[in-house]
Motif scaffolding. Structure first.
Motif, PDB file in Angstrom:
ATOM      1  N   THR A 249       0.833  -1.204   0.000  1.00 39.12           N
ATOM      2  CA  THR A 249       0.000   0.000   0.000  1.00 39.12           C
ATOM      3  C   THR A 249       0.864   1.248   0.000  1.00 39.12           C
ATOM      4  O   THR A 249       0.580   2.210  -0.710  1.00 39.12           O
ATOM      5  N   LEU A 250       1.944   1.226   0.759  1.00 40.30           N
ATOM      6  CA  LEU A 250       2.852   2.372   0.784  1.00 40.30           C
ATOM      7  C   LEU A 250       3.453   2.601  -0.600  1.00 40.30           C
ATOM      8  O   LEU A 250       3.541   3.737  -1.057  1.00 40.30           O
ATOM      9  N   ALA A 251       3.806   1.527  -1.290  1.00 38.87           N
ATOM     10  CA  ALA A 251       4.332   1.651  -2.659  1.00 38.87           C
ATOM     11  C   ALA A 251       3.270   2.247  -3.576  1.00 38.87           C
ATOM     12  O   ALA A 251       3.568   3.125  -4.399  1.00 38.87           O
ATOM     13  N   ASN A 252       2.019   1.800  -3.437  1.00 38.37           N
ATOM     14  CA  ASN A 252       0.928   2.351  -4.251  1.00 38.37           C
ATOM     15  C   ASN A 252       0.707   3.828  -3.963  1.00 38.37           C
ATOM     16  O   ASN A 252       0.437   4.610  -4.871  1.00 38.37           O
ATOM     17  N   ILE A 253       0.807   4.206  -2.710  1.00 37.90           N
ATOM     18  CA  ILE A 253       0.631   5.610  -2.322  1.00 37.90           C
ATOM     19  C   ILE A 253       1.648   6.485  -3.044  1.00 37.90           C
ATOM     20  O   ILE A 253       1.320   7.551  -3.541  1.00 37.90           O
ATOM     21  N   LEU A 254       2.868   6.021  -3.119  1.00 38.42           N
ATOM     22  CA  LEU A 254       3.933   6.821  -3.691  1.00 38.42           C
ATOM     23  C   LEU A 254       4.008   6.738  -5.217  1.00 38.42           C
ATOM     24  O   LEU A 254       4.663   7.559  -5.845  1.00 38.42           O
ATOM     25  N   ASN A 255       3.321   5.769  -5.796  1.00 34.32           N
ATOM     26  CA  ASN A 255       3.417   5.577  -7.242  1.00 34.32           C
ATOM     27  C   ASN A 255       2.131   5.839  -8.007  1.00 34.32           C
ATOM     28  O   ASN A 255       2.080   5.589  -9.208  1.00 34.32           O
ATOM     29  N   GLY A 256       1.099   6.306  -7.348  1.00 36.73           N
ATOM     30  CA  GLY A 256      -0.126   6.543  -8.097  1.00 36.73           C
ATOM     31  C   GLY A 256      -1.279   6.983  -7.236  1.00 36.73           C
ATOM     32  O   GLY A 256      -1.107   7.451  -6.131  1.00 36.73           O
ATOM     33  N   GLU A 257      -2.448   6.791  -7.778  1.00 35.39           N
ATOM     34  CA  GLU A 257      -3.682   7.192  -7.113  1.00 35.39           C
ATOM     35  C   GLU A 257      -4.073   6.168  -6.051  1.00 35.39           C
ATOM     36  O   GLU A 257      -3.943   4.965  -6.270  1.00 35.39           O
TER      37      GLU A 257
END
Length: 61
Positions: A31-39
């Motif tokens: 989730t942290l990776a998703n936060i930093l890489n997109g919506e």
């Protein structure tokens, strides 16, 4: 919602937290990776802001 990487890093520094600390506080590594890489969902950004001790408006673009 999209999180600003620069604002996120500043908030993380002010809170004296590492990514590991944020993961331990309840945001998964993926989730942290998703936060930093997109919506991401607004409630996820809210959870991150709460962990960092900032208002959501301080970390979004």
């Amino acid at each position: 919602m999209k999180v600003s990487k620069k604002k996120y890093e500043l908030a993380k520094a002010r809170a004296c937290m590492s990514s590991t600390d944020i993961i331990k506080a309840g945001i998964s590594k993926g989730t942290l990776a998703n936060i930093l890489n997109g919506e991401v969902l607004p409630q996820t950004v809210g959870k991150l802001a709460k962990i960092l001790g900032v208002d959501v408006t301080e970390i979004i673009e």
